[in-house]
Structure formats: structure tokens, C-alpha cells
Design a protein around this motif. Structure first.
Motif, PDB file in Angstrom:
ATOM      1  N   PHE A 294       0.816  -1.211   0.000  1.00  0.00           N
ATOM      2  CA  PHE A 294       0.000   0.000   0.000  1.00  0.00           C
ATOM      3  C   PHE A 294       0.853   1.265   0.000  1.00  0.00           C
ATOM      4  CE2 PHE A 294      -2.733   3.222   2.122  1.00  0.00           C
ATOM      5  CZ  PHE A 294      -3.684   3.314   1.118  1.00  0.00           C
ATOM      6  N   ALA A 295       2.041   1.197   0.566  1.00  0.00           N
ATOM      7  CA  ALA A 295       2.906   2.382   0.608  1.00  0.00           C
ATOM      8  C   ALA A 295       3.240   2.857  -0.805  1.00  0.00           C
ATOM      9  CB  ALA A 295       4.179   2.068   1.383  1.00  0.00           C
ATOM     10  N   ASN A 296       3.651   1.929  -1.667  1.00  0.00           N
ATOM     11  CA  ASN A 296       3.970   2.308  -3.045  1.00  0.00           C
ATOM     12  C   ASN A 296       2.720   2.677  -3.835  1.00  0.00           C
ATOM     13  OD1 ASN A 296       6.785   2.379  -3.454  1.00  0.00           O
ATOM     14  ND2 ASN A 296       6.877   0.136  -3.353  1.00  0.00           N
ATOM     15  N   ALA A 297       1.613   1.998  -3.530  1.00  0.00           N
ATOM     16  CA  ALA A 297       0.346   2.341  -4.199  1.00  0.00           C
ATOM     17  C   ALA A 297      -0.026   3.784  -3.880  1.00  0.00           C
ATOM     18  CB  ALA A 297      -0.764   1.397  -3.752  1.00  0.00           C
ATOM     19  N   ARG A 298       0.012   4.121  -2.601  1.00  0.00           N
ATOM     20  CA  ARG A 298      -0.364   5.479  -2.202  1.00  0.00           C
ATOM     21  C   ARG A 298       0.616   6.500  -2.769  1.00  0.00           C
ATOM     22  NH1 ARG A 298      -2.143   7.895   3.734  1.00  0.00           N
ATOM     23  NH2 ARG A 298      -2.206  10.059   3.039  1.00  0.00           N
ATOM     24  N   ALA A 299       1.887   6.136  -2.856  1.00  0.00           N
ATOM     25  CA  ALA A 299       2.885   7.059  -3.418  1.00  0.00           C
ATOM     26  C   ALA A 299       2.543   7.388  -4.873  1.00  0.00           C
ATOM     27  CB  ALA A 299       4.278   6.452  -3.312  1.00  0.00           C
ATOM     28  N   GLU A 300       2.145   6.369  -5.650  1.00  0.00           N
ATOM     29  CA  GLU A 300       1.757   6.612  -7.040  1.00  0.00           C
ATOM     30  C   GLU A 300       0.562   7.558  -7.116  1.00  0.00           C
ATOM     31  OE1 GLU A 300       2.969   5.775 -10.009  1.00  0.00           O
ATOM     32  OE2 GLU A 300       4.655   4.616  -9.212  1.00  0.00           O
ATOM     33  N   TRP A 301      -0.442   7.296  -6.305  1.00  0.00           N
ATOM     34  CA  TRP A 301      -1.666   8.101  -6.345  1.00  0.00           C
ATOM     35  C   TRP A 301      -1.409   9.522  -5.833  1.00  0.00           C
ATOM     36  CZ3 TRP A 301      -4.416   3.458  -3.620  1.00  0.00           C
ATOM     37  CH2 TRP A 301      -4.582   2.426  -4.547  1.00  0.00           C
ATOM     38  N   ASP A 302      -0.585   9.620  -4.784  1.00  0.00           N
ATOM     39  CA  ASP A 302      -0.261  10.963  -4.251  1.00  0.00           C
ATOM     40  C   ASP A 302       0.466  11.803  -5.292  1.00  0.00           C
ATOM     41  OD1 ASP A 302      -1.472  10.682  -1.788  1.00  0.00           O
ATOM     42  OD2 ASP A 302       0.353  10.002  -0.756  1.00  0.00           O
ATOM     43  N   ASN A 303       1.342  11.166  -6.060  1.00  0.00           N
ATOM     44  CA  ASN A 303       2.060  11.907  -7.108  1.00  0.00           C
ATOM     45  C   ASN A 303       1.087  12.440  -8.161  1.00  0.00           C
ATOM     46  OD1 ASN A 303       4.635  11.646  -6.056  1.00  0.00           O
ATOM     47  ND2 ASN A 303       5.011   9.685  -7.085  1.00  0.00           N
ATOM     48  N   LEU A 304       0.080  11.629  -8.496  1.00  0.00           N
ATOM     49  CA  LEU A 304      -0.925  12.089  -9.456  1.00  0.00           C
ATOM     50  C   LEU A 304      -1.730  13.254  -8.883  1.00  0.00           C
ATOM     51  CD1 LEU A 304      -2.158   8.643 -10.837  1.00  0.00           C
ATOM     52  CD2 LEU A 304      -0.970  10.414 -12.142  1.00  0.00           C
ATOM     53  N   LEU A 305      -2.059  13.189  -7.596  1.00  0.00           N
ATOM     54  CA  LEU A 305      -2.843  14.261  -6.983  1.00  0.00           C
ATOM     55  C   LEU A 305      -2.026  15.544  -6.807  1.00  0.00           C
ATOM     56  CD1 LEU A 305      -4.939  12.311  -4.328  1.00  0.00           C
ATOM     57  CD2 LEU A 305      -5.731  13.325  -6.473  1.00  0.00           C
ATOM     58  N   LYS A 306      -0.713  15.414  -6.699  1.00  0.00           N
ATOM     59  CA  LYS A 306       0.127  16.617  -6.664  1.00  0.00           C
ATOM     60  C   LYS A 306       0.026  17.368  -7.988  1.00  0.00           C
ATOM     61  CE  LYS A 306       3.593  14.925  -3.366  1.00  0.00           C
ATOM     62  NZ  LYS A 306       4.972  14.382  -3.231  1.00  0.00           N
ATOM     63  N   GLU A 307      -0.082  16.609  -9.084  1.00  0.00           N
ATOM     64  CA  GLU A 307      -0.212  17.223 -10.411  1.00  0.00           C
ATOM     65  C   GLU A 307      -1.612  17.794 -10.623  1.00  0.00           C
ATOM     66  OE1 GLU A 307       0.921  14.287 -13.260  1.00  0.00           O
ATOM     67  OE2 GLU A 307       2.796  13.824 -12.209  1.00  0.00           O
ATOM     68  N   ASN A 308      -2.614  17.125 -10.068  1.00  0.00           N
ATOM     69  CA  ASN A 308      -4.001  17.583 -10.207  1.00  0.00           C
ATOM     70  C   ASN A 308      -4.798  17.124  -8.986  1.00  0.00           C
ATOM     71  OD1 ASN A 308      -6.571  18.316 -10.884  1.00  0.00           O
ATOM     72  ND2 ASN A 308      -6.775  16.944 -12.632  1.00  0.00           N
TER      73      ASN A 308
END
Length: 387
Positions: A294-308
Motif C-alpha cells: 500500500f505504501a507504493n500504491a499510495r505514493a503513485e496516487w499521491d504523485n498524481l494528486l500533486k499534479e491535479n
């Protein structure tokens, strides 16, 4: 899925030939030549130039014809057709409307106006003129074809299907894109077996039609024919190794069959080709999640939310993950953001209302959300009343 509009040049030529067959120009062989007959002779000469794609010479002849006979609806119609072909839409509209003003029941000009408005994405107006054309003669397969396109882009997909089916019942040999477009309409209305037939007809005529291969793979994936779907997406990649859609679709099949190693490999290859497409990045996070990382999953999603930060697709996946992990406070935070972004979505309002009630939090607010969901989405009232 992508509906195709690659029809215009073929249909312009087809409609020109249709007009020639349906509206022959005749002149008397006896007595003095009248102005109307001279104009008709010039129109015929202009049509000969048009068939040879000599548009400039054709335009000159039609201009001369209307100067001799200002009430020649044919001269105005063919000028409009030339301007439509050249993308001069304002001039085309002016000429075609003059033709219709002279002869309100002139089917070629009415159809050309419909075609013009279709090219301009003025779909309601296109529909009006194409229906007027068919009211004069219902046996016009190309007009039904154009009407099907206008209806599809107006969101009237069921009506679009009927128009396409009418076209094919009269002329089975319509352009390949007509089969493709009908397949897309079947696909979007969940008529999957009919979509398969349409896409397969496209591939019979054009085996390398990438959109048909991709869409047929999607249909087979929905129908549970995973191996056939994988084969079709791989066929696309053999033709176009950089096709991002095919890579994403292929990754999604592997993800759905829990072949997480292959799914991760495919998503990473898509990301390496195009970092701007969020789908492989979002789904790579899902792969991590399914692996229990889940840590890497959330990291991917957080990076997308930083962009939008307002990306509802990402928020939806994250909210569902938090719910599944029973991290209710984080889920509530995400779904509150989603209700702000999509206040008219009954399903999201109900999910948040039910979640708050289940956690015994903000109960008046939760009740208001569920009541709002009932009003917004009446077909699902029973589910929301349970909430």
C-alpha cells in the motif's frame, strides 16, 4: 473508444455523383438558347471540372452560371459544395442557404447543409437538415449514414444505431468507417455481440484497423474472452508498438486476471512512452495495492494528486482503497472532496452519507446527503433508502 469522422472527402465525392444521377441537366435542342439553358450548360461544364477535382475552374463556371441565372439553385448548391470541400464554411453556408431559399425542397442542398453543420459540430442543426432531406426521399443510405453520425455526437446513441441500420439495409457497401461507427454505438449501448460483428466486418476489409482491433479486444475482455482480448491488443502493438491505449488495455486484462507481474511490466512500458497519461500510473498503483504494497500504491496516487488535486478518478480509487482497508477517516476525507467536485453525483453523495452514518459522525449532514442522493438518482432509490 473513438467514433470515426474520417468520412468527409469520400462522402463529398459520393454526394456529388449522387446529385449528378438524381438531377440531370437538360437543355432544349430547338429554338434560341435561353439564359437558363446557357446557365445549365455552364453548370454541366463545372460539374465535369468537379469530377476531375479541378475546383478552381468549376467554381468559375458556377459563378458565371449564377450571374446569368440568379435563380439557379444548382449553381449555388455546387458552389456551396466546393466551399465545404475547401473548409470555407461561412461561404458554403451562404451558398447552400441561397439554394434552399430558391428551392426549399432541393434534397442535395439540404443534405449538404447537414453535412456542413456536421463538419462544424453543430449536430442539432445537422440533424434537422438531414431529416428534411429524408422527408423528401427516405431511400438515401448516405443521408442515413450522416444522420447516424449527427445523432451519435448529440448523445442520441440509440437513434444513431437505427439510422446506421437503415443505411446498411439500403446499401451494404458503405465505407468501412460506417461499420466501425455502428460497432462503437453497439459497444456503448452494451450490445456486445452486435459490436463484435461490426468490428469483425471492419477487420475483414482492413485487417490493420487499429481502433477496431483495440475496441474488439475491449469487447472480448468484457465478455470474459481474455485470451482473445490479449491476442488483439498484441496485434495492435505489432502494427504500432507505441500505441498507449493498447498497452493500457493489455495491462488491464492482466490486472483483471491477477497476473500482476505482467500487468506491472505493461503499465511501466506505457509510462515510459507517455508520462502524461494518468491511466497506467493510476493502475500501477492498483497493482501495488493488489500485491499488498500500500505504501507504493499510495505514493503513485499521491504523485498524481500533486499534479491535479481535483482528479476524481484518482480520488475514487484512493477512497475505495481506504474503505477496503477500513481507514474510515481517510475515506471520509476523500469522499468529502469528491462531493465538492461532483455535487450532482448521487452515488458519491450516498456513499459519503452511508459512511458517516456508519461511523456515527455528522448525522444531520449524512441524512442530507442520502436524501440528496435519492433526488439525484431516482432509479437507485431503493438502495439509497436502505442507507
Amino acid at each position: 473508444m473513438k467514433f470515426s469522422a474520417g468520412w468527409s472527402k469520400k462522402l463529398l465525392k459520393a454526394s456529388l455523383l449522387f446529385g449528378l444521377l438524381c438531377s440531370p441537366l437538360t437543355a432544349s435542342n430547338t429554338g434560341p438558347i435561353t439564359a437558363k439553358e446557357r446557365a445549365s450548360s455552364m453548370i454541366q461544364e463545372g460539374l465535369n471540372h468537379l469530377l476531375l477535382e479541378q475546383n478552381k475552374q468549376a467554381e468559375e463556371m458556377f459563378i458565371k452560371a449564377k450571374s446569368i441565372d440568379p435563380y439557379s439553385e444548382q449553381a449555388y448548391n455546387f458552389l456551396g459544395l466546393i466551399y465545404l470541400q475547401e473548409g470555407l464554411f461561412e461561404k458554403a453556408e451562404d451558398m447552400l442557404k441561397r439554394a434552399v431559399a430558391i428551392e426549399p425542397m432541393y434534397p442535395e442542398a439540404l443534405r449538404n447543409l447537414g453535412k456542413l453543420y456536421l463538419r462544424q459540430d453543430r449536430f442539432d442543426e445537422a440533424t434537422t437538415y438531414l431529416r428534411r432531406t429524408l422527408a423528401l426521399d427516405v431511400n438515401q443510405p448516405y443521408t442515413w449514414y450522416l444522420l447516424g453520425m449527427a445523432q451519435y455526437f448529440s448523445g442520441k446513441i440509440t437513434e444513431s444505431i437505427t439510422s446506421y441500420e437503415n443505411a446498411f439495409s439500403m446499401e451494404p457497401n458503405l465505407p468501412v468507417e460506417a461499420h466501425y461507427n455502428l460497432g462503437v454505438a453497439y459497444h456503448e449501448t452494451s450490445r456486445y455481440l452486435e459490436a463484435v460483428r461490426s468490428y469483425e466486418e471492419v477487420l475483414k476489409q482492413e485487417p490493420a484497423h487499429i481502433n477496431a482491433l483495440n475496441n474488439l479486444g475491449l469487447v472480448y475482455s468484457i465478455l470474459g474472452e481474455k485470451d482473445r482480448a490479449i491476442d488483439l491488443f498484441n496485434q495492435v502493438l505489432k502494427i504500432d508498438n507505441g500505441n498507449i491505449k493498447a498497452r493500457i488495455n493489455l495491462g488491464n486484462v492482466f490486472l483483471s486476471t491477477r497476473d500482476l507481474v505482467e500487468a506491472e511490466k505493461i503499465y511501466r512500458s506505457a509510462i515510459s512512452l507517455d508520462q502524461s497519461d494518468i491511466s497506467p500510473r493510476l493502475n500501477l498503483g492498483v497493482v501495488y495495492y493488489e500485491k499488498g504494497d500500500f505504501a507504493n500504491a499510495r505514493a503513485e496516487w499521491d504523485n498524481l494528486l500533486k499534479e491535479n488535486p481535483d482528479n476524481v478518478r484518482v480520488l475514487s480509487v484512493m477512497g475505495s482503497a481506504y474503505l477496503e482497508r477500513r481507514e474510515y477517516d481517510l475515506a471520509i476525507e476523500v469522499f468529502k472532496r469528491m462531493t465538492e467536485l461532483m455535487p450532482e453525483n448521487g452515488s458519491i453523495a450516498n456513499t459519503l452519507g452511508y459512511l458517516l452514518a456508519d461511523q456515527n459522525k455528522e448525522l444531520p449532514f449524512a441524512k442530507g446527503l442520502v436524501e440528496k442522493a435519492i433526488e439525484l438518482d431516482r432509479p437507485n432509490r431503493a438502495t439509497y433508502l436502505d442507507s
